[in-house]
Scaffold this active site. Structure first.
Site, PDB file in Angstrom:
ATOM      1  N   TYR A  54     -13.306   4.931 -26.422  1.00 36.59           N
ATOM      2  CA  TYR A  54     -13.623   6.221 -25.774  1.00 36.59           C
ATOM      3  C   TYR A  54     -13.818   7.373 -26.741  1.00 36.59           C
ATOM      4  O   TYR A  54     -13.903   8.516 -26.311  1.00 36.59           O
ATOM      5  CB  TYR A  54     -12.485   6.665 -24.832  1.00 36.59           C
ATOM      6  CG  TYR A  54     -11.765   5.625 -24.052  1.00 36.59           C
ATOM      7  CD1 TYR A  54     -12.408   4.903 -23.052  1.00 36.59           C
ATOM      8  CD2 TYR A  54     -10.403   5.400 -24.249  1.00 36.59           C
ATOM      9  CE1 TYR A  54     -11.716   3.966 -22.298  1.00 36.59           C
ATOM     10  CE2 TYR A  54      -9.709   4.466 -23.497  1.00 36.59           C
ATOM     11  CZ  TYR A  54     -10.373   3.752 -22.527  1.00 36.59           C
ATOM     12  OH  TYR A  54      -9.693   2.833 -21.774  1.00 36.59           O
ATOM     13  N   ARG A  76      -8.426   2.809 -28.820  1.00 30.28           N
ATOM     14  CA  ARG A  76      -8.909   3.896 -27.970  1.00 30.28           C
ATOM     15  C   ARG A  76     -10.032   4.715 -28.592  1.00 30.28           C
ATOM     16  O   ARG A  76     -10.882   5.230 -27.871  1.00 30.28           O
ATOM     17  CB  ARG A  76      -7.744   4.792 -27.506  1.00 30.28           C
ATOM     18  CG  ARG A  76      -6.806   4.030 -26.557  1.00 30.28           C
ATOM     19  CD  ARG A  76      -5.803   4.921 -25.850  1.00 30.28           C
ATOM     20  NE  ARG A  76      -6.447   5.856 -24.952  1.00 30.28           N
ATOM     21  CZ  ARG A  76      -6.607   7.139 -25.185  1.00 30.28           C
ATOM     22  NH1 ARG A  76      -6.148   7.696 -26.296  1.00 30.28           N
ATOM     23  NH2 ARG A  76      -7.217   7.897 -24.302  1.00 30.28           N
ATOM     24  N   GLU A 111       1.427   7.921  -9.217  1.00 35.38           N
ATOM     25  CA  GLU A 111       1.467   6.840 -10.197  1.00 35.38           C
ATOM     26  C   GLU A 111       1.186   7.327 -11.619  1.00 35.38           C
ATOM     27  O   GLU A 111       0.138   7.027 -12.181  1.00 35.38           O
ATOM     28  CB  GLU A 111       0.414   5.788  -9.850  1.00 35.38           C
ATOM     29  CG  GLU A 111       0.678   5.057  -8.569  1.00 35.38           C
ATOM     30  CD  GLU A 111      -0.525   4.237  -8.129  1.00 35.38           C
ATOM     31  OE1 GLU A 111      -0.310   3.254  -7.417  1.00 35.38           O
ATOM     32  OE2 GLU A 111      -1.668   4.570  -8.474  1.00 35.38           O
ATOM     33  N   PRO A 112       2.104   8.066 -12.204  1.00 32.34           N
ATOM     34  CA  PRO A 112       1.857   8.517 -13.581  1.00 32.34           C
ATOM     35  C   PRO A 112       1.958   7.365 -14.573  1.00 32.34           C
ATOM     36  O   PRO A 112       2.877   6.554 -14.502  1.00 32.34           O
ATOM     37  CB  PRO A 112       2.986   9.518 -13.817  1.00 32.34           C
ATOM     38  CG  PRO A 112       4.090   9.078 -12.907  1.00 32.34           C
ATOM     39  CD  PRO A 112       3.407   8.515 -11.688  1.00 32.34           C
ATOM     40  N   GLY A 113       1.003   7.276 -15.462  1.00 32.66           N
ATOM     41  CA  GLY A 113       1.059   6.318 -16.575  1.00 32.66           C
ATOM     42  C   GLY A 113       1.111   7.118 -17.860  1.00 32.66           C
ATOM     43  O   GLY A 113       2.173   7.396 -18.411  1.00 32.66           O
ATOM     44  N   ARG A 114      -0.064   7.580 -18.274  1.00 33.52           N
ATOM     45  CA  ARG A 114      -0.194   8.336 -19.518  1.00 33.52           C
ATOM     46  C   ARG A 114       0.790   9.508 -19.605  1.00 33.52           C
ATOM     47  O   ARG A 114       1.491   9.663 -20.607  1.00 33.52           O
ATOM     48  CB  ARG A 114      -1.618   8.881 -19.602  1.00 33.52           C
ATOM     49  CG  ARG A 114      -2.016   9.441 -20.958  1.00 33.52           C
ATOM     50  CD  ARG A 114      -3.369  10.142 -20.862  1.00 33.52           C
ATOM     51  NE  ARG A 114      -4.388   9.284 -20.300  1.00 33.52           N
ATOM     52  CZ  ARG A 114      -5.086   8.386 -20.980  1.00 33.52           C
ATOM     53  NH1 ARG A 114      -4.873   8.228 -22.266  1.00 33.52           N
ATOM     54  NH2 ARG A 114      -5.997   7.646 -20.379  1.00 33.52           N
ATOM     55  N   GLY A 143      -3.171  10.131 -13.452  1.00 32.43           N
ATOM     56  CA  GLY A 143      -4.322  10.774 -14.060  1.00 32.43           C
ATOM     57  C   GLY A 143      -4.112  12.052 -14.827  1.00 32.43           C
ATOM     58  O   GLY A 143      -5.044  12.520 -15.497  1.00 32.43           O
ATOM     59  N   TYR A 180      -1.335   3.202 -23.497  1.00 35.21           N
ATOM     60  CA  TYR A 180      -2.581   2.469 -23.760  1.00 35.21           C
ATOM     61  C   TYR A 180      -2.805   2.162 -25.240  1.00 35.21           C
ATOM     62  O   TYR A 180      -3.933   2.228 -25.724  1.00 35.21           O
ATOM     63  CB  TYR A 180      -3.783   3.234 -23.167  1.00 35.21           C
ATOM     64  CG  TYR A 180      -3.599   3.555 -21.703  1.00 35.21           C
ATOM     65  CD1 TYR A 180      -3.574   2.529 -20.763  1.00 35.21           C
ATOM     66  CD2 TYR A 180      -3.421   4.862 -21.260  1.00 35.21           C
ATOM     67  CE1 TYR A 180      -3.369   2.816 -19.411  1.00 35.21           C
ATOM     68  CE2 TYR A 180      -3.213   5.145 -19.915  1.00 35.21           C
ATOM     69  CZ  TYR A 180      -3.189   4.116 -18.998  1.00 35.21           C
ATOM     70  OH  TYR A 180      -2.980   4.394 -17.676  1.00 35.21           O
ATOM     71  N   CYS A 233     -12.570  -6.387 -39.741  1.00 41.53           N
ATOM     72  CA  CYS A 233     -13.923  -6.563 -40.244  1.00 41.53           C
ATOM     73  C   CYS A 233     -14.902  -6.100 -39.184  1.00 41.53           C
ATOM     74  O   CYS A 233     -15.502  -6.915 -38.472  1.00 41.53           O
ATOM     75  CB  CYS A 233     -14.141  -8.010 -40.628  1.00 41.53           C
ATOM     76  SG  CYS A 233     -13.045  -8.455 -41.963  1.00 41.53           S
TER      77      CYS A 233
END
Ligand SMILES: *Cc1c(COP(=O)(O)O)cnc(C)c1O
Length: 432
Positions: A334, A330, A290-293, A248, A391, A361
């Site tokens: 968001y 993204r 749990e790092p992702g970003r 996060g 992502y 389109c």
């Protein structure tokens, strides 16, 4: 520059990880995803070393592979000795195909099918992170049939607001994920898990949300989780072996975003962890994160070619590129911010205000609104969108039957393809 792996060379071209982006486009075409392997490895190492330093030698980071998943990524993560979290059989299959040690894999998700459960057991996956009672009971049944005892963690909802976009908040009581402490459901599923013969409960998990900047969100979650560890110790005489704090940490997409220092963040969480465990008189569980970003976002850059510059006089301007929501949804999802640059005209000043849009389109196919590009911007100029490592490729689609761009890895002086550009044949592969 927004990331330290970006620079400008003597030709006025944007460089990424030391490579001239204009040269890379000549070689690979556009749209193009680039990844900086040295930076990915640096981040894996930083997480591992920092967690060892502050939590102890048994602490382990797990790469949240939904952020960006393909075989070479699992190879790199494996070589850096960290674990993974997966959320589908597709990710698990990819990790297996890359030769990843699946004893260090944690299976997430709020709806694992019986087939998911069965196959993951067949793969000898290390851990399930159980989301709900139905999953737990199905897992018990399948594990019994397969004559195994499956290790699990239970996903707990600490009940806090991470102050991020609602679409990526997961720690609130009414989240679709996990079991809320506040409603008594967390307590109940722990009790149920402890009664299953083919399940061994080894710990608890929480993940409050993504792109989190608020100071105390992770500390609050930690305190709530440790209180719960203490609660189930007193109530069920159950000692939690592993505590997974999720991911996060926010990353910097534009200059106005704060820069989170991962080491000081981890140190702060660890200080609190040692103090609270001592105060509550509980044995310190092994810590997982749990790092992702924050592990991969700034290792990525996307390159596009400009197709048109449309000036709607008296209204607004559009610059269209040869990708869009298909390779980066993204903004559409968001309203995410991005830094966008004209990669072949880095020495020119940027005074031309426009919306950067894709080729789909769909009016919502926007990469970024109200950006500034050089006045001379025209067809065949190159646009770089920064910080696209997380992502983007993993969220890409074939909408409008657009083939997905390739992924090119940059390491030292070497550039190499890790995911090929999709062909039109690939697009009709499953059509009968
Ligand atoms: C998405 C996710 C992560 C990673 O989140 P980031 O914000 O990318 O660090 C970690 N754990 C779980 C369970 C997730 O769903």
């Amino acid at each position: 520059m927004i990331c330290d792996n970006l620079d400008i060379n003597e030709l006025g071209h944007l460089t990424f990880s030391g490579f001239d982006t204009v040269d890379l486009v000549k070689k690979y075409g556009t749209p193009l995803y680039l990844l900086d392997e040295n930076k990915i490895r640096e981040k894996c190492h930083l997480y591992l070393e920092t967690m060892h330093k502050y939590f102890g030698k048994d602490a382990l980071p797990l790469y949240a592979s939904k952020a960006n998943c393909f075989k070479q990524m699992y190879k790199i993560v494996g070589e850096e000795h960290i674990g993974i979290d997966v959320v589908s059989l597709g990710e698990l299959y990819t990790a297996h195909a890359a030769g990843f040690d699946l004893s260090k894999a944690f299976f997430h998700g709020n709806n694992k099918t019986d087939e998911d459960i069965y196959q993951a057991i067949k793969y000898n996956i290390g851990y399930f992170v159980v989301d709900n009672e139905e999953e737990l009971l199905s897992l018990q049944e399948i594990a019994q049939k397969e004559q195994v005892v499956q290790k699990i963690l239970i996903r707990i909802t600490p009940g806090i607001d991470p102050h991020t976009y609602v679409e990526v908040a997961t720690g609130n009581v009414d989240s679709k994920f996990g079991n809320a402490i506040a409603t008594g459901q967390a307590d109940k599923i722990v009790e149920l898990a402890l009664r299953q013969k083919n399940i061994r409960l080894v710990g608890l998990h929480c993940h409050v949300g993504s792109q989190v900047f608020t100071e105390d969100v992770h500390l609050k979650a930690l305190r709530i989780m440790l209180d719960f560890v203490k609660h189930i110790k007193d109530k069920y005489n159950y000692e939690t072996e592993k505590l997974n704090l999720g991911g996060g940490f926010g990353v910097r997409y534009v200059e106005s975003d704060p820069l989170i220092d991962i080491e000081s963040k981890i140190r702060e969480i660890a200080d609190e962890f040692h103090q609270v465990c001592h105060k509550l008189k509980i044995r310190e569980p092994q810590i997982l994160m749990e790092p992702g970003r924050s592990l991969i976002a700034d290792s990525g850059l996307t390159l596009y070619s400009v197709g048109s510059v449309k000036k709607i006089i008296g209204y607004k301007n559009y610059v269209s590129v040869d990708g869009g929501m298909t390779d980066n949804p993204r903004y559409a999802l968001y309203k995410s911010s991005y830094t966008c640059l004209c990669a072949n005209k880095m020495r020119e000043s940027n005074n031309f205000k426009c919306d950067l849009v894709g080729r789909c389109c769909e009016s919502g196919d926007i990469i970024q609104k109200d950006i500034l590009l050089p006045d001379s911007i025209r067809r065949n100029d190159l646009i770089a969108v920064c910080t696209t490592g997380a992502y983007n490729y993993s969220m890409s689609s074939n909408y409008n039957r657009l083939p997905k761009p390739p992924v090119v890895m940059l390491k030292d002086k070497q550039d190499y393809l890790v995911v090929k550009r999709e062909s039109y044949q690939d697009l009709i592969r499953n059509d009968i």
